[in-house]
Write a protein that holds these residues in place. Structure first.
Motif, short mmCIF file in Angstrom:
data_model
loop_
_atom_site.label_atom_id
_atom_site.label_comp_id
_atom_site.label_asym_id
_atom_site.label_seq_id
_atom_site.Cartn_x
_atom_site.Cartn_y
_atom_site.Cartn_z
N UNK A 31 4.12 0.50 22.72
CA UNK A 31 3.25 -0.19 21.77
C UNK A 31 2.25 0.79 21.16
N UNK A 32 1.68 1.67 21.97
CA UNK A 32 0.74 2.66 21.46
C UNK A 32 1.41 3.62 20.47
N UNK A 33 2.61 4.04 20.78
CA UNK A 33 3.34 4.94 19.87
C UNK A 33 3.65 4.22 18.56
N UNK A 34 4.12 2.97 18.64
CA UNK A 34 4.43 2.20 17.43
C UNK A 34 3.18 1.99 16.58
N UNK A 35 2.07 1.67 17.21
CA UNK A 35 0.83 1.48 16.46
C UNK A 35 0.39 2.78 15.79
N UNK A 36 0.53 3.89 16.48
CA UNK A 36 0.16 5.19 15.91
C UNK A 36 1.03 5.53 14.70
N UNK A 37 2.32 5.29 14.83
CA UNK A 37 3.24 5.57 13.72
C UNK A 37 2.90 4.71 12.51
N UNK A 38 2.62 3.43 12.74
CA UNK A 38 2.27 2.54 11.63
C UNK A 38 0.95 2.94 10.96
N UNK A 39 -0.01 3.38 11.76
CA UNK A 39 -1.28 3.83 11.19
C UNK A 39 -1.09 5.08 10.34
N UNK A 40 -0.28 6.01 10.81
CA UNK A 40 -0.03 7.23 10.05
C UNK A 40 0.71 6.91 8.76
N UNK A 42 0.70 4.06 7.12
CA UNK A 42 -0.24 3.37 6.23
C UNK A 42 -1.19 4.34 5.56
N UNK A 43 -1.69 5.31 6.30
CA UNK A 43 -2.60 6.31 5.75
C UNK A 43 -1.90 7.13 4.67
N UNK A 44 -0.68 7.56 4.95
CA UNK A 44 0.06 8.36 3.98
C UNK A 44 0.36 7.56 2.71
N UNK A 45 0.72 6.28 2.87
CA UNK A 45 0.98 5.45 1.70
C UNK A 45 -0.29 5.25 0.88
N UNK A 50 -3.27 6.47 -4.06
CA UNK A 50 -4.46 7.01 -4.72
C UNK A 50 -4.08 8.16 -5.65
N UNK A 51 -3.16 9.03 -5.20
CA UNK A 51 -2.69 10.13 -6.05
C UNK A 51 -1.98 9.58 -7.28
N UNK A 52 -1.11 8.59 -7.10
CA UNK A 52 -0.38 8.01 -8.22
C UNK A 52 -1.33 7.37 -9.23
N UNK A 119 3.89 -0.09 -0.45
CA UNK A 119 3.32 -0.65 0.77
C UNK A 119 4.44 -0.88 1.76
N UNK A 120 4.16 -1.50 2.87
CA UNK A 120 5.17 -1.70 3.91
C UNK A 120 6.34 -2.57 3.44
N UNK A 121 6.12 -3.36 2.39
CA UNK A 121 7.13 -4.32 1.97
C UNK A 121 7.92 -3.86 0.76
#
Length: 157
Positions: A31-40, A42-45, A50-52, A119-121
Motif C-alpha cells: 500500500x505504501x509503494x502504491x501510494x508513493x507511485x500515485x503521488x509521483x 500525480x505530481x508529474x502530471x 502547467x508546462x502545457x 489526469x488519471x482518467x
C-alpha cells in the motif's frame, strides 16, 4: 506450585513467527509503494499540465503580435470594427472592445490557446486565454504603428 501451596502464574511472551510477521507487513508495504507511485505520477502530471498551459499562453502572445501586425498592415488606415473582429477571429481571438479616435485605434482582444490536460482518467483538451490591449497610432511617416500590452485581467466578457 509456589512455596506456599498456591499456583504461580507464569507470564509468557509469544513472538509471532516470521511467516506471520511477513503476512502482516507485505500488504502494508504494498500500500505504501502504491501510494508513493500515485503521488509521483500525480505530481508529474500536474507539472506537465502547467508546462502545457504555459506554452499555450506563450502561443497567445504570438497570436497577439501577429494580430497587431495584421492590424498595422490593414489598407486605408485604421480598419472598421467588423474588419477588426474578422482579423481577431483569424488569430483565435475574440474582440472585446473597440475604440477609435482621429489618430489612434485601441482594441482589447482575448486570445485563446489550446492544450492537453492529462489526469488519471485520460486526456482532455483545455483552452487557456489571455487578454491584450493593442493600440494603433499613426507614426511620423503616417503608417500605423502597433503597441501590444498584456492585461492582468479580462474584465470585459
Amino acid at each position: 506450585m509456589s512455596n506456599n501451596g498456591t499456583v504461580a502464574q507464569q507470564s509468557r511472551v509469544t513472538v509471532p513467527s516470521p511467516g506471520c510477521l511477513a503476512a502482516l507487513m507485505v500488504p502494508l508495504v504494498a500500500v505504501l509503494i502504491a501510494a508513493s507511485v500515485l503521488m509521483v505520477m500525480g505530481y508529474r502530471q500536474e507539472r506537465a499540465n502547467e508546462r502545457n498551459m504555459a506554452e499555450a499562453l506563450d502561443r497567445t502572445a504570438a497570436l497577439a503580435r501577429s494580430y497587431a501586425r495584421d492590424m498595422a498592415d490593414a489598407p486605408n488606415g485604421f480598419p472598421g470594427q467588423e474588419a477588426v473582429r474578422g482579423i481577431a477571429e483569424r488569430h483565435d481571438g475574440r474582440l472585446l472592445s473597440y475604440a477609435r479616435s482621429e489618430d489612434s485605434l485601441t482594441t482589447t482582444v482575448r486570445f485563446f490557446g489550446e492544450y492537453e490536460d492529462t489526469n488519471m482518467f485520460g486526456v482532455s483538451h483545455s483552452r487557456a486565454y489571455h487578454c491584450y490591449s493593442i493600440v494603433l497610432r499613426k507614426g511620423a511617416d503616417g503608417a500605423p504603428q502597433a503597441k501590444t500590452s498584456p492585461l492582468e485581467e479580462c474584465n470585459v466578457i
